[in-house]
Design an enzyme around this catalytic site. Sequence first.
Site, PDB file in Angstrom:
ATOM      1  N   CYS A   1      17.665  40.170  34.280  1.00  0.00           N
ATOM      2  CA  CYS A   1      18.984  40.116  35.378  1.00  0.00           C
ATOM      3  C   CYS A   1      19.589  38.822  35.529  1.00  0.00           C
ATOM      4  O   CYS A   1      20.655  38.729  35.543  1.00  0.00           O
ATOM      5  CB  CYS A   1      18.253  40.727  36.585  1.00  0.00           C
ATOM      6  SG  CYS A   1      19.449  40.631  37.992  1.00  0.00           S
TER       7      CYS A   1
ATOM      8  N   CYS B   1      22.494  41.127  34.968  1.00  0.00           N
ATOM      9  CA  CYS B   1      23.184  41.289  36.127  1.00  0.00           C
ATOM     10  C   CYS B   1      23.884  40.151  36.481  1.00  0.00           C
ATOM     11  O   CYS B   1      25.075  40.311  36.751  1.00  0.00           O
ATOM     12  CB  CYS B   1      22.231  41.823  37.335  1.00  0.00           C
ATOM     13  SG  CYS B   1      20.856  42.732  36.820  1.00  0.00           S
TER      14      CYS B   1
ATOM     15  N   LYS C   1      26.744  38.919  33.862  1.00  0.00           N
ATOM     16  CA  LYS C   1      27.701  39.894  33.532  1.00  0.00           C
ATOM     17  C   LYS C   1      28.508  39.920  34.801  1.00  0.00           C
ATOM     18  O   LYS C   1      29.716  40.193  34.758  1.00  0.00           O
ATOM     19  CB  LYS C   1      26.909  41.166  33.342  1.00  0.00           C
ATOM     20  CG  LYS C   1      27.708  42.335  33.199  1.00  0.00           C
ATOM     21  CD  LYS C   1      26.969  43.593  33.005  1.00  0.00           C
ATOM     22  CE  LYS C   1      26.269  43.972  34.238  1.00  0.00           C
ATOM     23  NZ  LYS C   1      25.244  45.138  34.216  1.00  0.00           N
TER      24      LYS C   1
ATOM     25  N   TYR D   1      26.227  52.252  30.619  1.00  0.00           N
ATOM     26  CA  TYR D   1      26.967  51.386  31.391  1.00  0.00           C
ATOM     27  C   TYR D   1      27.207  49.969  31.261  1.00  0.00           C
ATOM     28  O   TYR D   1      28.133  49.206  31.295  1.00  0.00           O
ATOM     29  CB  TYR D   1      26.108  51.090  32.922  1.00  0.00           C
ATOM     30  CG  TYR D   1      24.931  50.686  32.982  1.00  0.00           C
ATOM     31  CD1 TYR D   1      24.563  49.405  33.123  1.00  0.00           C
ATOM     32  CD2 TYR D   1      23.753  51.216  32.547  1.00  0.00           C
ATOM     33  CE1 TYR D   1      23.596  48.735  33.083  1.00  0.00           C
ATOM     34  CE2 TYR D   1      22.679  50.792  32.540  1.00  0.00           C
ATOM     35  CZ  TYR D   1      22.261  49.634  32.698  1.00  0.00           C
ATOM     36  OH  TYR D   1      21.206  48.560  32.850  1.00  0.00           O
TER      37      TYR D   1
ATOM     38  N   GLU E   1      30.882  48.471  30.944  1.00  0.00           N
ATOM     39  CA  GLU E   1      30.989  47.291  31.690  1.00  0.00           C
ATOM     40  C   GLU E   1      31.700  45.929  30.790  1.00  0.00           C
ATOM     41  O   GLU E   1      32.588  45.209  31.206  1.00  0.00           O
ATOM     42  CB  GLU E   1      29.747  46.779  32.348  1.00  0.00           C
ATOM     43  CG  GLU E   1      29.426  47.509  33.364  1.00  0.00           C
ATOM     44  CD  GLU E   1      28.137  47.209  34.018  1.00  0.00           C
ATOM     45  OE1 GLU E   1      27.747  47.522  35.180  1.00  0.00           O
ATOM     46  OE2 GLU E   1      27.139  46.669  33.282  1.00  0.00           O
TER      47      GLU E   1
ATOM     48  N   HIS F   1      40.063  52.091  59.868  1.00  0.00           N
ATOM     49  CA  HIS F   1      41.543  52.356  59.251  1.00  0.00           C
ATOM     50  C   HIS F   1      42.071  50.969  59.376  1.00  0.00           C
ATOM     51  O   HIS F   1      41.979  50.271  60.372  1.00  0.00           O
ATOM     52  CB  HIS F   1      42.277  53.362  60.186  1.00  0.00           C
ATOM     53  CG  HIS F   1      43.560  53.558  59.441  1.00  0.00           C
ATOM     54  ND1 HIS F   1      43.849  54.536  58.317  1.00  0.00           N
ATOM     55  CD2 HIS F   1      44.852  53.358  60.017  1.00  0.00           C
ATOM     56  CE1 HIS F   1      44.998  54.453  58.265  1.00  0.00           C
ATOM     57  NE2 HIS F   1      45.640  53.775  59.297  1.00  0.00           N
TER      58      HIS F   1
ATOM     59  N   GLU G   1      37.276  54.825  54.555  1.00  0.00           N
ATOM     60  CA  GLU G   1      37.561  55.824  55.662  1.00  0.00           C
ATOM     61  C   GLU G   1      37.225  57.288  55.007  1.00  0.00           C
ATOM     62  O   GLU G   1      37.232  58.233  55.938  1.00  0.00           O
ATOM     63  CB  GLU G   1      38.688  55.575  56.423  1.00  0.00           C
ATOM     64  CG  GLU G   1      40.244  55.692  55.738  1.00  0.00           C
ATOM     65  CD  GLU G   1      41.261  55.401  56.755  1.00  0.00           C
ATOM     66  OE1 GLU G   1      41.408  56.188  57.698  1.00  0.00           O
ATOM     67  OE2 GLU G   1      42.049  54.465  56.393  1.00  0.00           O
TER      68      GLU G   1
END
Length: 485
Positions: free
Chosen positions: A44, A49, A52, A179, A183, A468, A473
């Site tokens: 990681c 992670c 990256k 992934y 990525e 909002h 939302e």
Amino acid sequence: MSDFDYDLFVIGGGSGGVRAARVAAGEAGARVALAEDDRYGGTCVIRGCVPKKLMVFASEYANVVEDAQSYGWTLKQGPFDWPAFRTRLNDELDRLEQVYRNLLKGSNVETFDARASVSGPHEVTLSTGETKSAKHILVATGGHPVRPQTPNAHLGIVSDDIFHLDKLPRSMLIVGGGYIACEFAGIMNGLGVEVTQYYRGAQILRGFDEEARGLVAESMRERGIKLHVGTNILEMAPASADRSAGETGAMGGTAQERVEMAQLRAAEGTANEPVWVKSTTGSEGEYDVVLFATGRDPNTKDMGLEEVGVTLGRRGEIGVDAYSQTSVPSIYAIGDVTNRVNLTPVAIREGMAFVETVFKSNPTPVDHDLIPSAIFTQPEMGTVGLSEEEARDQEPVEVYCTSFRPMQTAFAGRPDRVLMKLVVSKASRKVLGCHIVAPGAGEMIQMAGVAIKMGATKEDFDRTVAVHPTMSEEMVTMRVPMRTA
């Protein structure tokens, strides 16, 4: 006085192993040692992670100038400076590794910068020749990227290598549809590399919600990534090689000799020759770099685990029970080496549960249910719970879904679309799954994950007042199901 050198010996200095070592020593007062033969921080922090995500950030600045101009700013686009970025990246990784070392030192964990193997139920042998005994052994060695069984696969690189490129290639072929592949396709495309991606399946991101992954694929193509599904590598060779077997080409020597020379340059770290690739669909092309992102296997090779009775799976993963205990009672395993849920926060949770079970007399099974996760494609995908396909195979469901152009990029004239989706049980009204494809989806899914883990119903979402104007939302304003199943 214990008959062992340590109460716990941890093999592996990644996030899970370091957390377990620190908590066992610092909170439970155990005598703990940890061995790591590479950099502290594991996949990681060092090669996954963190670097990256920093590359994702860098790549997303590509659209800033154009978007800013749409908002009235006068800015000029400049070239991306890979060497400057890589220097800053390496400095940050060095800093983080030192943080990990300092945390272990501060918790009185003894560390060994050496490879460790298991030589008995309570014994570890280090590459320095030392042998250490421990009442408990915790294996947290993670995993590694694998190359496909393709002739000349050595001409390509894997994800660990991409952070060490001397310069950005002009073109890159990425092989894979998971992934990691997707990525890096977005990252390299954003940095100005011409990206082609092959995936042998019908759609990328297998296992994720069908509608969500379809939008990601569509967005990747809109951004210029040449995504080819149902496609794989048939042949590959150095671009300069004469592909007529046995003939001598302009570079001298036979094609086989030039392949061997390219392999030698790759081993020496001096390979820079483009790679010729022929696909299973018959197309041919040359690429500066071929990146294989075709899977990862656990790091258990030559560790002596099977010899002492630890059960390994087909890919080398360590078999464990709900408490991360192996078939040898004194040996436990956590993280990617068990190939359960291969996410850093999960490895950390498994490490904490291990300490609770073994050192705090509080047997704690690992909870792998309803884990939120994010894929840092562009746009991002955030997901928690069941996909629509999984849920409807399980029980009758309602699907609440909307897709729209978000305000910020629509104003700038970009075609980007986002997706907000809730999968709801008809019977219990619980939200079984939430899927978001949007900028910042990772940030949003963390909050949705809390509600879904607590068992929130669709009506709980409905009772929540919208913020909002935001993209998120929509998660609380969808009133009519798009479809039922």
